[in-house]
Design a protein around this motif. Structure first.
Motif, mmCIF file in Angstrom:
data_model
loop_
_atom_site.group_PDB
_atom_site.id
_atom_site.type_symbol
_atom_site.label_atom_id
_atom_site.label_comp_id
_atom_site.label_asym_id
_atom_site.label_seq_id
_atom_site.Cartn_x
_atom_site.Cartn_y
_atom_site.Cartn_z
ATOM 1 N N THR A 97 0.818 -1.212 0.000
ATOM 2 C CA THR A 97 0.000 0.000 0.000
ATOM 3 C C THR A 97 0.854 1.265 0.000
ATOM 4 O O THR A 97 1.960 1.282 0.534
ATOM 5 C CB THR A 97 -0.943 0.036 1.213
ATOM 6 O OG1 THR A 97 -0.159 0.062 2.422
ATOM 7 C CG2 THR A 97 -1.851 -1.173 1.237
ATOM 8 N N GLU A 98 0.290 2.314 -0.595
ATOM 9 C CA GLU A 98 0.888 3.640 -0.533
ATOM 10 C C GLU A 98 0.311 4.372 0.684
ATOM 11 O O GLU A 98 -0.494 3.816 1.442
ATOM 12 C CB GLU A 98 0.578 4.417 -1.816
ATOM 13 C CG GLU A 98 0.989 3.708 -3.093
ATOM 14 C CD GLU A 98 2.483 3.760 -3.344
ATOM 15 O OE1 GLU A 98 3.198 4.418 -2.562
ATOM 16 O OE2 GLU A 98 2.931 3.141 -4.329
ATOM 17 N N LEU A 99 0.703 5.645 0.863
ATOM 18 C CA LEU A 99 0.168 6.407 1.989
ATOM 19 C C LEU A 99 -1.344 6.521 1.926
ATOM 20 O O LEU A 99 -2.044 6.400 2.921
ATOM 21 C CB LEU A 99 0.788 7.815 2.025
ATOM 22 C CG LEU A 99 2.169 7.950 2.656
ATOM 23 C CD1 LEU A 99 2.645 9.385 2.579
ATOM 24 C CD2 LEU A 99 2.173 7.472 4.097
ATOM 25 N N SER A 100 -1.858 6.787 0.735
ATOM 26 C CA SER A 100 -3.292 6.922 0.560
ATOM 27 C C SER A 100 -3.829 5.726 -0.193
ATOM 28 O O SER A 100 -3.253 5.307 -1.199
ATOM 29 C CB SER A 100 -3.627 8.213 -0.203
ATOM 30 O OG SER A 100 -5.028 8.371 -0.334
ATOM 31 N N LEU A 254 12.842 -5.690 -1.353
ATOM 32 C CA LEU A 254 11.532 -5.866 -0.721
ATOM 33 C C LEU A 254 10.670 -6.931 -1.399
ATOM 34 O O LEU A 254 10.158 -7.832 -0.717
ATOM 35 C CB LEU A 254 10.799 -4.523 -0.648
ATOM 36 C CG LEU A 254 9.393 -4.568 -0.032
ATOM 37 C CD1 LEU A 254 9.429 -5.143 1.381
ATOM 38 C CD2 LEU A 254 8.769 -3.177 -0.021
ATOM 39 N N PRO A 255 10.439 -6.883 -2.719
ATOM 40 C CA PRO A 255 9.581 -7.922 -3.301
ATOM 41 C C PRO A 255 10.166 -9.325 -3.207
ATOM 42 O O PRO A 255 9.424 -10.311 -3.078
ATOM 43 C CB PRO A 255 9.423 -7.477 -4.766
ATOM 44 C CG PRO A 255 10.531 -6.529 -5.021
ATOM 45 C CD PRO A 255 10.831 -5.870 -3.719
ATOM 46 N N ALA A 412 14.088 3.687 -10.921
ATOM 47 C CA ALA A 412 14.392 2.595 -9.989
ATOM 48 C C ALA A 412 13.093 2.003 -9.450
ATOM 49 O O ALA A 412 12.034 2.639 -9.500
ATOM 50 C CB ALA A 412 15.258 3.116 -8.842
ATOM 51 N N PRO A 413 13.126 0.791 -8.914
ATOM 52 C CA PRO A 413 11.908 0.197 -8.332
ATOM 53 C C PRO A 413 11.416 0.995 -7.139
ATOM 54 O O PRO A 413 12.190 1.655 -6.446
ATOM 55 C CB PRO A 413 12.362 -1.205 -7.922
ATOM 56 C CG PRO A 413 13.845 -1.123 -7.804
ATOM 57 C CD PRO A 413 14.284 -0.117 -8.828
ATOM 58 N N HIS A 418 4.163 -4.599 -5.718
ATOM 59 C CA HIS A 418 3.046 -4.494 -6.645
ATOM 60 C C HIS A 418 2.369 -5.856 -6.803
ATOM 61 O O HIS A 418 2.962 -6.900 -6.499
ATOM 62 C CB HIS A 418 3.539 -3.976 -7.996
ATOM 63 C CG HIS A 418 4.084 -2.580 -7.920
ATOM 64 N ND1 HIS A 418 3.279 -1.474 -7.747
ATOM 65 C CD2 HIS A 418 5.360 -2.106 -7.968
ATOM 66 C CE1 HIS A 418 4.027 -0.390 -7.709
ATOM 67 N NE2 HIS A 418 5.291 -0.738 -7.834
ATOM 68 N N PRO A 419 1.117 -5.867 -7.276
ATOM 69 C CA PRO A 419 0.381 -7.144 -7.393
ATOM 70 C C PRO A 419 1.128 -8.220 -8.165
ATOM 71 O O PRO A 419 1.098 -9.398 -7.790
ATOM 72 C CB PRO A 419 -0.906 -6.721 -8.118
ATOM 73 C CG PRO A 419 -1.108 -5.298 -7.717
ATOM 74 C CD PRO A 419 0.274 -4.714 -7.615
ATOM 75 N N SER A 420 1.827 -7.846 -9.236
ATOM 76 C CA SER A 420 2.531 -8.841 -10.042
ATOM 77 C C SER A 420 3.723 -9.455 -9.325
ATOM 78 O O SER A 420 4.259 -10.471 -9.763
ATOM 79 C CB SER A 420 3.006 -8.205 -11.353
ATOM 80 O OG SER A 420 3.915 -7.146 -11.082
ATOM 81 N N GLU A 421 4.146 -8.824 -8.198
ATOM 82 C CA GLU A 421 5.311 -9.308 -7.461
ATOM 83 C C GLU A 421 4.927 -10.169 -6.263
ATOM 84 O O GLU A 421 5.785 -10.652 -5.540
ATOM 85 C CB GLU A 421 6.151 -8.121 -6.971
ATOM 86 C CG GLU A 421 6.693 -7.263 -8.114
ATOM 87 C CD GLU A 421 7.287 -5.953 -7.611
ATOM 88 O OE1 GLU A 421 8.286 -5.504 -8.206
ATOM 89 O OE2 GLU A 421 6.743 -5.378 -6.643
ATOM 90 N N ARG A 422 3.612 -10.358 -6.039
ATOM 91 C CA ARG A 422 3.178 -11.160 -4.897
ATOM 92 C C ARG A 422 3.222 -12.639 -5.240
ATOM 93 O O ARG A 422 3.144 -13.031 -6.397
ATOM 94 C CB ARG A 422 1.741 -10.765 -4.502
ATOM 95 C CG ARG A 422 1.609 -9.306 -4.115
ATOM 96 C CD ARG A 422 0.170 -8.954 -3.821
ATOM 97 N NE ARG A 422 -0.019 -7.511 -3.841
ATOM 98 C CZ ARG A 422 -1.190 -6.907 -3.730
ATOM 99 N NH1 ARG A 422 -2.287 -7.615 -3.581
ATOM 100 N NH2 ARG A 422 -1.271 -5.596 -3.765
ATOM 101 N N PRO A 423 3.293 -13.510 -4.214
ATOM 102 C CA PRO A 423 3.350 -14.946 -4.464
ATOM 103 C C PRO A 423 2.118 -15.426 -5.232
ATOM 104 O O PRO A 423 0.988 -15.065 -4.900
ATOM 105 C CB PRO A 423 3.380 -15.555 -3.056
ATOM 106 C CG PRO A 423 3.928 -14.474 -2.195
ATOM 107 C CD PRO A 423 3.437 -13.195 -2.793
#
Length: 432
Positions: A97-100, A254-255, A412-413, A418-423
């Motif tokens: 998630t982002e701040l908002s 992170l991912p 840079a990342p 992001h959704p595509s980076e989740r298991p």
């Protein structure tokens, strides 16, 4: 029945509309600050139990390595229980998630509050910003949906976000800078300040309320610069670039770490394992590398003579890894406050290694680099750098230094998963 008059023919809000909507804006600001203050208070009380009262019973203290390991592992297990079993599962994974973000159902709020209080008190290297914004947004949307249905939900989300940012940083300026791009993108008539009027009212109310309640401040006392020299631009750029590279490294890791933890599938497993990892890191880095980092940032800035270059390298390195692990392992929290601690440690390292660089410039550039990499927002990066040191001579230098650093981080990342980076995620099909 219409509560507020419609905008005029240009799409700009009328003076009467701004005045009427100022009332819910100010209320949202005050309530958002109160929620943040209560969360900080609860976390502080639990912190006292976990790190002062209980270790004394066992002949230990907050810096005893085995106690750090026990508390962080137990905190991981406790947060895992909340995420896995409490209704709402403590909301969205903070790493994604982002701040908002879109408002959460109100039933998610208790679990999210419990998870963030446990994380803050237990020493997890995350700040309160993301979950508190989510909580305040959910409360504001739920309340105004019943009391003032004519106020658009999108506006309520914007006001709650602005209010919480104002309370977190102790000034509405932070909210104005963060939200300038958001409100400028709104396709409506009127001046930019017409669009910023209500968010600033909410942020101002949040900041003032937080100060009245005695909340912590981001500002510290640093020896100001005596003047500006051209070489300072090169010195500051070097510090900011190194700090930005640290942020890029964290964003790249992170991912990968997130995928490894979440491959275990059960929150109780991966948050407990994350707590164990944070405990081991805490044993190595000591208490300075624990918690969200605001108090520790103040300790570094106010007493830089206590820490040698080796310690600063250790603090920055351990905190980067701890930030990545905490965000990846399912804990609920934000990434800005620990990033600021890392940036300050890198800034003081630059001050120790680069002859002639002013301390205020080194600290500000250290904060600017990693915050810019973490948020991809030049305004908030400049704001944090200036807010930390309070030296007006640093401002024009940062406004120049931020430009080449932006070129370094822009492709840079991001420090978010992001959704595509989740298991288990399936990448979208390629287009020709």
């Amino acid at each position: 029945m219409q509560v507020t008059p419609a905008p005029d023919a240009t799409g700009a809000p009328s003076v009467r509309q701004l005045l009427v909507l100022s009332i819910p804006a100010l209320v949202i600001g005050a309530v958002s600050a109160l929620v943040l203050w209560l969360v900080d208070l609860l976390a502080e009380q639990l912190h006292g139990v976990l790190w002062t009262a209980l270790p004394a019973v066992f002949g230990a203290d907050a810096s005893t390595p085995w106690w750090i390991l026990v508390v962080l592992t137990a905190t991981g297990a406790a947060v895992g229980l909340v995420v896995q079993f409490v209704p709402g599962h403590a909301g969205a994974d903070s790493a994604t998630t982002e701040l908002s973000a879109p408002p959460l159902p109100i039933l998610v709020v208790p679990g999210l509050l419990l998870a963030v209080v446990l994380s803050l008190a237990g020493g997890v290297s995350l700040g309160p910003e993301n979950p508190i914004i989510a909580v305040n947004t959910a409360i504001a949307v739920a309340a105004l949906a019943r009391l003032a249905k004519a106020v658009p939900q999108q506006l309520v989300v914007l006001l709650a976000t602005a209010a919480t940012i104002g309370a977190l940083f102790g000034t509405p300026v932070a909210a104005a800078l963060v939200l300038t791009g958001t409100v400028a993108a709104v396709k409506a008539g009127g001046a930019l300040w017409d669009k910023l009027f209500l968010p600033l009212a909410a942020a101002g109310a949040g900041a003032v309320t937080m100060h009245l309640l005695g909340g912590a401040s981001l500002a510290f006392t640093v020896q100001p610069m005596n003047g500006v020299e051209p070489v300072f631009l090169l010195m500051g750029l070097l510090v900011a670039a190194v700090s930005a590279l640290a942020g890029i490294l964290a964003a790249w890791l992170l991912p990968l770490v997130h995928r490894a933890f979440h491959s275990l599938r059960h929150p109780l497993l991966y948050t407990t394992l994350g707590g164990l990892a944070l405990g081991i890191l805490g044993m190595i880095g000591g208490p300075m590398t624990l918690f969200k980092g605001l108090e520790q940032t103040g300790e570094l800035i106010e007493h830089p003579e206590r820490y040698g270059t080796g310690q600063l390298v250790l603090f920055a390195g351990i905190k980067i890894i701890a930030l990545v692990v905490a965000a990846a392992a399912g804990f609920r929290g934000g990434r800005i406050f620990p990033a600021v601690f890392i940036g300050v440690a890198i800034g003081l390292l630059g001050y120790a290694l680069i002859p002639g660089i002013p301390m205020s410039l080194a600290i500000a550039c250290g904060a600017l680099g990693i915050v810019l990499a973490a948020t991809k927002d030049g305004w908030i990066a400049i704001f944090v750098g200036i807010a930390l040191v309070g030296d007006p001579l640093v401002l024009p230098l940062l406004c120049v230094i931020v430009l080449p650093v932006w070129l370094l981080v822009t492709k840079a990342p991001e420090l978010v998963v992001h959704p595509s980076e989740r298991p288990g995620a399936v990448a979208p099909p390629a287009t020709s």
